[in-house]
Design a protein around this motif. Structure first.
Motif, PDB file in Angstrom:
ATOM      1  N   ALA A  31      11.854  -8.073  15.932  1.00  0.00           N
ATOM      2  CA  ALA A  31      12.298  -6.883  16.967  1.00  0.00           C
ATOM      3  C   ALA A  31      11.103  -7.081  18.013  1.00  0.00           C
ATOM      4  N   THR A  32       9.688  -7.522  17.636  1.00  0.00           N
ATOM      5  CA  THR A  32       8.936  -7.893  18.571  1.00  0.00           C
ATOM      6  C   THR A  32       9.261  -9.107  19.467  1.00  0.00           C
ATOM      7  N   LYS A  33       9.675  -9.984  18.945  1.00  0.00           N
ATOM      8  CA  LYS A  33      10.337 -11.014  19.817  1.00  0.00           C
ATOM      9  C   LYS A  33      11.214 -10.723  20.722  1.00  0.00           C
ATOM     10  N   TRP A  34      12.091  -9.811  20.283  1.00  0.00           N
ATOM     11  CA  TRP A  34      13.307  -9.329  21.071  1.00  0.00           C
ATOM     12  C   TRP A  34      12.831  -8.661  22.025  1.00  0.00           C
ATOM     13  N   MET A  35      11.635  -7.847  22.063  1.00  0.00           N
ATOM     14  CA  MET A  35      10.928  -7.190  23.181  1.00  0.00           C
ATOM     15  C   MET A  35      10.362  -7.813  24.188  1.00  0.00           C
ATOM     16  N   LYS A  36       9.959  -8.960  23.756  1.00  0.00           N
ATOM     17  CA  LYS A  36       9.387 -10.258  24.634  1.00  0.00           C
ATOM     18  C   LYS A  36      10.774 -10.857  25.238  1.00  0.00           C
ATOM     19  N   LEU A  37      11.909 -10.988  24.486  1.00  0.00           N
ATOM     20  CA  LEU A  37      12.984 -11.491  25.050  1.00  0.00           C
ATOM     21  C   LEU A  37      13.648 -10.518  26.344  1.00  0.00           C
ATOM     22  N   VAL A  38      13.238  -9.172  26.244  1.00  0.00           N
ATOM     23  CA  VAL A  38      13.709  -8.283  27.239  1.00  0.00           C
ATOM     24  C   VAL A  38      12.880  -8.603  28.276  1.00  0.00           C
ATOM     25  N   SER A  39      11.550  -8.639  27.983  1.00  0.00           N
ATOM     26  CA  SER A  39      10.689  -8.893  29.332  1.00  0.00           C
ATOM     27  C   SER A  39      10.907 -10.344  30.041  1.00  0.00           C
ATOM     28  N   ASN A  40      11.176 -11.501  28.922  1.00  0.00           N
ATOM     29  CA  ASN A  40      11.571 -12.734  29.720  1.00  0.00           C
ATOM     30  C   ASN A  40      12.933 -12.653  30.524  1.00  0.00           C
ATOM     31  N   CYS A  41      13.627 -11.866  30.130  1.00  0.00           N
ATOM     32  CA  CYS A  41      15.003 -11.715  30.776  1.00  0.00           C
ATOM     33  C   CYS A  41      14.986 -11.194  32.221  1.00  0.00           C
ATOM     34  N   THR A  42      13.651 -10.376  32.479  1.00  0.00           N
ATOM     35  CA  THR A  42      13.407  -9.691  33.747  1.00  0.00           C
ATOM     36  C   THR A  42      12.902 -10.649  34.696  1.00  0.00           C
ATOM     37  N   THR A  43      12.313 -11.801  34.189  1.00  0.00           N
ATOM     38  CA  THR A  43      11.450 -12.570  35.135  1.00  0.00           C
ATOM     39  C   THR A  43      11.783 -14.005  35.119  1.00  0.00           C
ATOM     40  N   LEU A  44      11.851 -14.565  34.091  1.00  0.00           N
ATOM     41  CA  LEU A  44      11.750 -16.092  33.786  1.00  0.00           C
ATOM     42  C   LEU A  44      12.484 -16.900  34.832  1.00  0.00           C
ATOM     43  N   VAL A  45      13.848 -16.492  34.543  1.00  0.00           N
ATOM     44  CA  VAL A  45      14.933 -17.276  35.266  1.00  0.00           C
ATOM     45  C   VAL A  45      15.197 -16.579  36.465  1.00  0.00           C
ATOM     46  N   THR A  46      15.136 -15.144  36.796  1.00  0.00           N
ATOM     47  CA  THR A  46      15.322 -14.588  38.190  1.00  0.00           C
ATOM     48  C   THR A  46      14.541 -15.079  39.308  1.00  0.00           C
ATOM     49  N   SER A 105      18.889  -6.790  34.274  1.00  0.00           N
ATOM     50  CA  SER A 105      18.795  -7.843  33.069  1.00  0.00           C
ATOM     51  C   SER A 105      18.125  -7.439  31.855  1.00  0.00           C
ATOM     52  N   GLY A 106      16.961  -6.841  32.289  1.00  0.00           N
ATOM     53  CA  GLY A 106      16.060  -6.253  31.067  1.00  0.00           C
ATOM     54  C   GLY A 106      16.720  -5.168  30.469  1.00  0.00           C
ATOM     55  N   GLN A 107      17.299  -4.221  31.056  1.00  0.00           N
ATOM     56  CA  GLN A 107      18.070  -3.035  30.223  1.00  0.00           C
ATOM     57  C   GLN A 107      19.203  -3.550  29.544  1.00  0.00           C
ATOM     58  N   GLU A 108      20.058  -4.736  29.883  1.00  0.00           N
ATOM     59  CA  GLU A 108      21.165  -5.169  29.129  1.00  0.00           C
ATOM     60  C   GLU A 108      20.662  -5.660  27.867  1.00  0.00           C
ATOM     61  N   ALA A 109      19.379  -6.478  27.934  1.00  0.00           N
ATOM     62  CA  ALA A 109      18.949  -7.109  26.722  1.00  0.00           C
ATOM     63  C   ALA A 109      18.404  -5.968  25.806  1.00  0.00           C
ATOM     64  N   LEU A 110      17.626  -5.057  26.473  1.00  0.00           N
ATOM     65  CA  LEU A 110      17.294  -3.678  25.611  1.00  0.00           C
ATOM     66  C   LEU A 110      18.490  -3.144  24.958  1.00  0.00           C
ATOM     67  N   ASP A 111      19.431  -3.017  25.471  1.00  0.00           N
ATOM     68  CA  ASP A 111      20.615  -2.288  24.914  1.00  0.00           C
ATOM     69  C   ASP A 111      21.494  -3.254  23.831  1.00  0.00           C
ATOM     70  N   VAL A 112      21.390  -4.434  24.082  1.00  0.00           N
ATOM     71  CA  VAL A 112      22.038  -5.323  22.991  1.00  0.00           C
ATOM     72  C   VAL A 112      20.941  -5.338  21.842  1.00  0.00           C
ATOM     73  N   SER A 158      13.033   5.980  26.571  1.00  0.00           N
ATOM     74  CA  SER A 158      13.822   4.666  26.636  1.00  0.00           C
ATOM     75  C   SER A 158      14.329   4.423  27.869  1.00  0.00           C
ATOM     76  N   ASP A 159      14.545   5.328  28.910  1.00  0.00           N
ATOM     77  CA  ASP A 159      15.049   4.947  30.231  1.00  0.00           C
ATOM     78  C   ASP A 159      13.847   4.469  31.166  1.00  0.00           C
ATOM     79  N   GLU A 160      12.702   4.414  30.533  1.00  0.00           N
ATOM     80  CA  GLU A 160      11.623   3.762  31.243  1.00  0.00           C
ATOM     81  C   GLU A 160      11.048   2.393  30.867  1.00  0.00           C
ATOM     82  N   VAL A 161      11.656   2.025  29.484  1.00  0.00           N
ATOM     83  CA  VAL A 161      11.033   0.820  28.771  1.00  0.00           C
ATOM     84  C   VAL A 161      11.081  -0.313  29.636  1.00  0.00           C
ATOM     85  N   VAL A 162      12.220  -0.749  30.119  1.00  0.00           N
ATOM     86  CA  VAL A 162      12.309  -2.021  30.806  1.00  0.00           C
ATOM     87  C   VAL A 162      11.085  -1.971  32.143  1.00  0.00           C
TER      88      VAL A 162
END
Length: 342
Positions: free
Chosen positions: A186-201, A225-232, A254-258
């Motif tokens: 779950a912790t790594k998924w949270m980092k994935l959420v963060s990475n989805c917002t910034t790395l490629v964009t 993009s981060g919100q989609e990752a959080l929802d998944v 929860s609506d402010e996490v990303v």
């Protein structure tokens, strides 16, 4: 006996950690696949330039092809290869891992289970990394975030080496703050959420992270993009957990996490001029980790019968850049909008 440590994948981040461990007197060997970098470290040493200081060390090094010559085994291997290299890299080092040794995936992406499939969960430790650094010249790393501005999380899988997290944390504390967590996936998924917002964009614009955030319309795309990752992640039953030194109370809404993750990342870890690893890969005409970041969200969403249109658009644009059909530029903002349907 003093534990024998390997840093497998000694690019910018691996070299930074390896330099810190060398300076601390740890028995560490840096293993790297870029021949010129290994030869430079052997000839003149390794230099880490940071905003406030510069380190110069003479680490023990190995070419990737020299791993097969090893006779003694490593007690802990810090794996800092690209996410898509995790399986073969773990297979490479497995014969040289002590029976009670650990492979620690200090990487982006959901690589922990991949490592466990090779060496077993009992010899696998997951980790999250937040360091900003670049390397264009062999033997020289520009580390934007020194140890005071770097962060790690460490945790074992279910059935893994619970109770041994401190062994790994003690090593990584030479390079930054470390948290021991009980749900590493779950912790790594949270980092994935963060990475989805910034790395490629941000990389798709060809800009440093701070500059890309200021481009009109980009913050909205990044947050979506981060919100989609959080929802998944929620559909995968991953709880929302704090990272980057945040506390549970910081993520109660929860609506402010990303948005909280994005603002924390930019406030505490991103310095002017810092670019993402994806843009660094593209500048060297290399494949990026897009399929292991945004692509993971798209694949998991499809498996669950969900959709992730923003991440799908980001993946498509990244693939077009890597095929040479697009170049990272400001025009990509409009391409993304067209893909998303805005």
């Amino acid at each position: 006996m003093t534990p024998r440590i390997a840093v497998l994948g000694s690019g910018a981040n691996g070299s930074s950690i390896g330099a810190d461990l060398t300076l601390a007197g740890v028995d560490v060997t840096l293993v790297e696949q870029w021949p010129a970098h290994v030869e430079a470290m052997r000839a003149t040493g390794l230099t880490i330039r940071m905003p406030d200081e510069q380190l110069h060390v003479r680490p023990r090094t190995l070419h990737l092809c020299e791993v097969a010559t090893l006779r003694e085994k490593f007690d802990i291997v810090l794996l800092l290869m690209k996410a898509y290299d995790s399986r073969w890299a773990t297979q490479l080092i497995a014969p040289h891992l002590a029976d009670d040794g650990l492979v620690v995936g200090v990487q982006n992406g959901m690589t922990t289970k991949t490592i466990a499939e090779v060496v077993g969960a009992h010899r696998t430790m997951g980790a999250v990394i937040e360091i900003s650094s670049t390397m264009n010249d062999p033997g020289l790393v520009l580390r934007h975030s020194g140890p005071a501005r770097s962060w790690f999380a460490v945790g074992a899988l279910e059935g893994g080496p619970v109770g041994r997290e401190e062994e790994v944390a003690a090593l990584l504390r030479h390079s930054g703050g470390v948290e021991i967590v009980h749900d590493i996936l779950a912790t790594k998924w949270m980092k994935l959420v963060s990475n989805c917002t910034t790395l490629v964009t941000t990389a798709s614009l060809g800009l440093p992270m701070l500059d890309a955030l200021a481009v009109p319309g980009m913050r909205t795309i990044m947050l979506r993009s981060g919100q989609e990752a959080l929802d998944v992640g929620a559909a995968l039953d991953h709880p929302i957990l704090p990272i980057f030194g945040l506390q549970p109370a910081d993520l109660e809404r929860s609506d402010e996490v990303v948005e909280t993750l994005l603002d924390t990342l930019y406030r505490d870890f991103v310095l002017p001029g810092a670019t993402t690893t994806v843009l660094q890969d593209w500048s060297k005409s290399r494949h990026s980790e897009v399929d292991d970041i945004n692509g993971t969200v798209v694949a998991e969403a499809a498996r669950l019968g969900l959709s992730a249109p923003v991440n799908s658009a980001i993946v498509e644009v990244a693939h077009r850049i890597e095929r040479g059909e697009l170049r990272p530029s400001l025009e990509v903002v409009e391409v993304l909008r067209r893909h998303i349907g805005d």
